[in-house]
Design a protein around this motif. Sequence first.
Motif, PDB file in Angstrom:
ATOM      1  N   LYS A   6       0.837  -1.195   0.000  1.00 24.09           N
ATOM      2  CA  LYS A   6       0.000   0.000   0.000  1.00 24.09           C
ATOM      3  C   LYS A   6       0.874   1.247   0.000  1.00 24.09           C
ATOM      4  O   LYS A   6       1.862   1.325   0.739  1.00 24.09           O
ATOM      5  CB  LYS A   6      -0.926   0.008   1.216  1.00 24.09           C
ATOM      6  N   LEU A   8       0.600   5.411   0.400  1.00 27.39           N
ATOM      7  CA  LEU A   8      -0.297   6.470   0.867  1.00 27.39           C
ATOM      8  C   LEU A   8       0.023   7.772   0.145  1.00 27.39           C
ATOM      9  O   LEU A   8       1.156   8.268   0.182  1.00 27.39           O
ATOM     10  CB  LEU A   8      -0.141   6.662   2.373  1.00 27.39           C
ATOM     11  N   ASP A  47      -3.721   0.589   8.697  1.00 30.03           N
ATOM     12  CA  ASP A  47      -3.058  -0.058   7.558  1.00 30.03           C
ATOM     13  C   ASP A  47      -1.552   0.127   7.610  1.00 30.03           C
ATOM     14  O   ASP A  47      -1.048   1.109   8.173  1.00 30.03           O
ATOM     15  CB  ASP A  47      -3.590   0.503   6.231  1.00 30.03           C
ATOM     16  N   PHE A  49       1.903   0.683   5.352  1.00 31.37           N
ATOM     17  CA  PHE A  49       2.249   1.272   4.061  1.00 31.37           C
ATOM     18  C   PHE A  49       3.728   1.105   3.763  1.00 31.37           C
ATOM     19  O   PHE A  49       4.569   1.155   4.666  1.00 31.37           O
ATOM     20  CB  PHE A  49       1.879   2.763   4.039  1.00 31.37           C
TER      21      PHE A  49
END
Length: 228
Positions: A6, A8, A47, A49
């Motif tokens: 992921k 951001l 989450d 990242f």
Amino acid sequence: MVQKAKILLVDDRPENLLALEAILSALDQTLVRASSGEEALKALLTDDFAVILLDVQMPGMDGFETAAHIKRRERTRDIPIIFLTAINHGPHHTFRGYAAGAVDYISKPFDPWVLRAKVSVFVELYMKNCQLREQASLLRLQMESGQGGRAASGEPPETAGLLAELSARLAAVEEQAEALSKQLDESADAAAVATAAHLERKLNGLRRALDALEPGAGSSVPPVASQS
């Protein structure tokens, strides 16, 4: 199936977020939007990242303040931050970005190829880190349950093989990082120094954790290095 990393993206302007998504879509990772520093901090609560692209000029909580909050949290302090800014106030402004914990500081308009290449380095490091942590965790469970315990004659074949595989995987990342460091050294700027230092610190932690699992290192299994 390897889970995607992921990334951001933090910017208060929707058009800038759209542009970043267009540039980074070729990496085939999960891109997460945040339109403010507060929204970014909320996303970081749940989450993990691989890297954060953070706009400096935002209303309310600007990029510097957002980065300061990120670096104060144990969960997020090691996540690489790349600052993006539409203005350039000279060396002092750039230095403030690095002092806030950024690994790079890029002025807009930036070269899409350069940005994508920089982000891909941290994505690759993150993915390798996750793979090593998962395999090291599996090995720890095997050893603690006695399935991978050391026999009188030394390491069981299955444990030795897994250790060899882990070491080989890490060696491949170390080789890539060394090549990257040599390339970055040629530019001799603050961003290169910060990026190389970050890579070296994380890889050294992983290598120490893996070495501790080798025969003769003791019976206790150390904690795996935290992800970046």
